[in-house]
Design a protein around this motif. Structure first.
Motif, mmCIF file in Angstrom:
data_model
loop_
_atom_site.group_PDB
_atom_site.id
_atom_site.type_symbol
_atom_site.label_atom_id
_atom_site.label_comp_id
_atom_site.label_asym_id
_atom_site.label_seq_id
_atom_site.Cartn_x
_atom_site.Cartn_y
_atom_site.Cartn_z
ATOM 1 N N ASP A 160 0.814 -1.221 0.000
ATOM 2 C CA ASP A 160 0.000 0.000 0.000
ATOM 3 C C ASP A 160 0.848 1.272 0.000
ATOM 4 O O ASP A 160 0.348 2.345 -0.309
ATOM 5 N N PHE A 161 2.119 1.144 0.341
ATOM 6 C CA PHE A 161 3.021 2.305 0.319
ATOM 7 C C PHE A 161 3.816 2.340 -0.984
ATOM 8 O O PHE A 161 4.723 3.155 -1.136
ATOM 9 N N ALA A 162 3.495 1.426 -1.904
ATOM 10 C CA ALA A 162 4.401 1.225 -3.041
ATOM 11 C C ALA A 162 3.776 1.488 -4.405
ATOM 12 O O ALA A 162 3.985 2.538 -5.012
ATOM 13 N N GLY A 163 2.998 0.552 -4.894
ATOM 14 C CA GLY A 163 2.476 0.673 -6.251
ATOM 15 C C GLY A 163 1.472 -0.424 -6.511
ATOM 16 O O GLY A 163 0.779 -0.874 -5.594
ATOM 17 N N LYS A 164 1.448 -0.890 -7.767
ATOM 18 C CA LYS A 164 0.430 -1.869 -8.163
ATOM 19 C C LYS A 164 0.644 -3.216 -7.492
ATOM 20 O O LYS A 164 1.774 -3.703 -7.400
ATOM 21 N N SER A 165 -0.449 -3.828 -7.093
ATOM 22 C CA SER A 165 -0.398 -5.157 -6.491
ATOM 23 C C SER A 165 -0.424 -6.235 -7.577
ATOM 24 O O SER A 165 -1.044 -6.057 -8.630
ATOM 25 N N ALA A 166 0.228 -7.356 -7.269
ATOM 26 C CA ALA A 166 0.214 -8.494 -8.198
ATOM 27 C C ALA A 166 -1.162 -9.165 -8.239
ATOM 28 O O ALA A 166 -1.382 -10.093 -9.017
ATOM 29 N N MET A 167 -2.089 -8.672 -7.421
ATOM 30 C CA MET A 167 -3.440 -9.242 -7.415
ATOM 31 C C MET A 167 -4.062 -9.210 -8.810
ATOM 32 O O MET A 167 -4.836 -10.081 -9.168
ATOM 33 N N GLU A 168 -3.699 -8.188 -9.580
ATOM 34 C CA GLU A 168 -4.307 -8.107 -10.909
ATOM 35 C C GLU A 168 -3.786 -9.184 -11.864
ATOM 36 O O GLU A 168 -4.294 -9.314 -12.967
ATOM 37 N N LEU A 169 -2.797 -9.962 -11.433
ATOM 38 C CA LEU A 169 -2.285 -11.053 -12.291
ATOM 39 C C LEU A 169 -2.925 -12.395 -11.952
ATOM 40 O O LEU A 169 -2.648 -13.407 -12.604
ATOM 41 N N ILE A 170 -3.758 -12.390 -10.919
ATOM 42 C CA ILE A 170 -4.269 -13.662 -10.411
ATOM 43 C C ILE A 170 -5.095 -14.441 -11.439
ATOM 44 O O ILE A 170 -4.998 -15.673 -11.524
ATOM 45 N N ASP A 171 -5.874 -13.731 -12.246
ATOM 46 C CA ASP A 171 -6.698 -14.431 -13.235
ATOM 47 C C ASP A 171 -5.845 -15.061 -14.335
ATOM 48 O O ASP A 171 -6.259 -16.006 -14.982
ATOM 49 N N ARG A 172 -4.669 -14.526 -14.546
ATOM 50 C CA ARG A 172 -3.825 -15.043 -15.634
ATOM 51 C C ARG A 172 -2.829 -16.109 -15.192
ATOM 52 O O ARG A 172 -2.304 -16.841 -16.022
ATOM 53 N N TYR A 173 -2.530 -16.174 -13.888
ATOM 54 C CA TYR A 173 -1.546 -17.160 -13.406
ATOM 55 C C TYR A 173 -2.170 -17.988 -12.295
ATOM 56 O O TYR A 173 -2.376 -17.488 -11.184
ATOM 57 N N ASP A 174 -2.449 -19.254 -12.600
ATOM 58 C CA ASP A 174 -3.150 -20.080 -11.603
ATOM 59 C C ASP A 174 -2.210 -20.619 -10.525
ATOM 60 O O ASP A 174 -2.622 -21.389 -9.667
ATOM 61 N N ASN A 175 -0.946 -20.212 -10.589
ATOM 62 C CA ASN A 175 0.040 -20.635 -9.572
ATOM 63 C C ASN A 175 0.455 -19.481 -8.660
ATOM 64 O O ASN A 175 1.407 -19.602 -7.902
ATOM 65 N N LEU A 176 -0.268 -18.352 -8.764
ATOM 66 C CA LEU A 176 0.117 -17.146 -8.005
ATOM 67 C C LEU A 176 -0.717 -16.979 -6.734
ATOM 68 O O LEU A 176 -1.947 -17.100 -6.766
ATOM 69 N N ILE A 177 -0.019 -16.682 -5.647
ATOM 70 C CA ILE A 177 -0.698 -16.351 -4.384
ATOM 71 C C ILE A 177 -0.167 -15.000 -3.912
ATOM 72 O O ILE A 177 1.049 -14.800 -3.848
ATOM 73 N N VAL A 178 -1.069 -14.093 -3.611
ATOM 74 C CA VAL A 178 -0.672 -12.777 -3.106
ATOM 75 C C VAL A 178 -1.069 -12.707 -1.632
ATOM 76 O O VAL A 178 -2.222 -12.998 -1.287
ATOM 77 N N VAL A 179 -0.104 -12.352 -0.790
ATOM 78 C CA VAL A 179 -0.368 -12.297 0.652
ATOM 79 C C VAL A 179 -0.245 -10.847 1.132
ATOM 80 O O VAL A 179 0.711 -10.150 0.778
ATOM 81 N N GLN A 180 -1.229 -10.402 1.888
ATOM 82 C CA GLN A 180 -1.201 -9.041 2.447
ATOM 83 C C GLN A 180 -1.554 -9.075 3.935
ATOM 84 O O GLN A 180 -1.891 -10.127 4.477
ATOM 85 N N THR A 181 -1.477 -7.916 4.561
ATOM 86 C CA THR A 181 -1.658 -7.859 6.017
ATOM 87 C C THR A 181 -2.433 -6.618 6.463
ATOM 88 O O THR A 181 -2.448 -5.612 5.756
ATOM 89 N N PHE A 182 -3.014 -6.700 7.641
ATOM 90 C CA PHE A 182 -3.655 -5.537 8.277
ATOM 91 C C PHE A 182 -2.652 -4.805 9.184
ATOM 92 O O PHE A 182 -2.987 -3.815 9.820
ATOM 93 N N SER A 183 -1.443 -5.330 9.284
ATOM 94 C CA SER A 183 -0.501 -4.823 10.293
ATOM 95 C C SER A 183 0.159 -3.506 9.932
ATOM 96 O O SER A 183 0.656 -2.813 10.813
#
Ligand code: PMP
Length: 358
Positions: free
Chosen positions: A184-207
């Motif tokens: 959230d302090f950086a730029g685009k998340s890899a979440m937008e690649l999830i539909d194209r790569y079925d081997n991708l996991i994006v991990v985020q936090t509330f911390s």
């Protein structure tokens, strides 16, 4: 030595940053200097303690649904855990079961090595380059899985999505985890690649950006198949990972998008101010896109600076280790806290320079 010692799983644990109590300037664990969204306080005040008699919802349904709506994915694409540490530990257990080594950078979140050792997962750590950048080509070889943070920690460096995608393209037969604790302090998340790569996991936090390190909430977003595997592992371990209070507060934190964006912008602004001030004092550091700066001073020993700051009740993190022994990791606090830090450093440096020239 007693015989039972042979049967004990012995591990070298991860060492978290100090949690000093009282009135200190705490810039050592990349926490958020601002309180969580106001709705969290209200929810907590209105919470019915009678709920505590009961086990919490094992599916964490409402929190999962709120996150799914926020990110525009299906509920089946969201997994929540007790901080992203819990989510990542569960990912290591679930997805890294190959005999081949998993890959992560030599300078990165030091918990990866601990989980690999704990679960006896073979691993290799390609070196980041002299500027601390991850060398993506090092991840193009055969492996048992890939994990890296983006931005990387403790280096603070963010790599653009095409970099992440290059790594994904060369690793289609293994699971690739992108740890986005600081995204959230950086730029685009890899979440937008999830539909194209079925081997991708994006991990985020509330911390971090959501200011709730004390509540311990983290999550993974992926496709329903991988999320199902994660849930199967979780239910084989502990059904009720998320406590009732975290579930209630977590939902409120996600709902308030405006507060989240405003606080995050404030931290970014303070980071940019801090960069200028630290540079003016002679510190050098990679260009941070996180809520911390990884800085060294060419003329001063990092450990000594760390100790001097601590004496003033200013806590930063000294991680040590051969390649980063000259560096301090300084979390971004409020503007006022950063002013105190800079003012102390200025005096410290000036005094030492005077002694040297005498
Ligand atoms: N990943 C990275 C890169 C981190 O720096 C941290 C924070 N120490 C975590 C994950 C874990 O954060 P949490 O468990 O608080 O979500």
């Amino acid at each position: 030595m007693r015989v039972f010692e042979n049967n004990i799983r012995k591990v070298e644990p991860y060492v978290p940053g100090e949690q000093p109590q009282g009135n200190v300037i705490k810039l050592n664990t990349n926490e958020n200097p601002y309180p969580p969204a106001p709705g969290v306080r209200t929810a907590l005040q209105n919470m019915d303690t009678d709920l505590m008699r009961r086990y919490p919802d094992p599916t964490a349904g409402e929190l999962v649904h709120t996150l799914a709506e926020y990110y525009g994915v299906k509920d089946e694409q969201v997994f929540v855990g007790v901080g992203s540490d819990d989510v990542l530990a569960m990912c290591f257990l679930t997805f890294f079961n190959s005999q081949k080594p998993i890959l992560f950078p030599d300078i990165t979140y030091s918990f990866y090595k601990v989980w690999a050792e704990l679960y006896r997962i073979p691993y290799e750590c390609p070196q980041v380059d002299s500027q601390f950048r991850i060398v993506k080509e090092d991840y193009y070889k055969e492996n048992g899985g890939v994990i890296f943070p983006n931005p990387n920690a403790p280096t603070s460096i963010y790599e653009e999505l095409d970099f992440v995608e290059d790594i994904l393209q060369h690793n289609q037969d293994v699971i690739v985890i992108v740890d986005e604790a600081y995204i959230d302090f950086a730029g685009k998340s890899a979440m937008e690649l999830i539909d194209r790569y079925d081997n991708l996991i994006v991990v985020q936090t509330f911390s971090k950006a959501r200011s709730m390190a004390g509540m311990r909430i983290g999550y993974a977003i992926s496709n329903p198949t991988l999320i199902k595997y994660l849930n199967d592992a979780k239910y084989s371990f502990n059904s009720y990972t998320m406590n009732q209070t975290s579930l209630v507060c977590g939902v409120e934190a996600v709902k308030d998008r405006i507060y989240f964006e405003e606080q995050t912008a404030k931290i970014i602004e303070t980071r940019e101010w801090s960069k200028k001030e630290l540079s003016a004092l002679g510190f050098v550091f990679p260009d941070s896109r996180s809520n911390f700066i990884f800085a060294k001073h060419p003329e001063f020993d990092a450990k000594e600076l760390f100790e001097a700051l601590k004496k003033e009740d200013i806590y930063v993190r000294f991680l040590g280790g051969s390649r980063i022994k000259d560096y301090l990791r300084i979390s971004i606090g409020t503007r006022q806290e950063m002013e105190v830090l800079i003012s102390f450093l200025k005096t410290y440096i000036e005094e030492r320079k005077e002694i040297k020239t005498c």
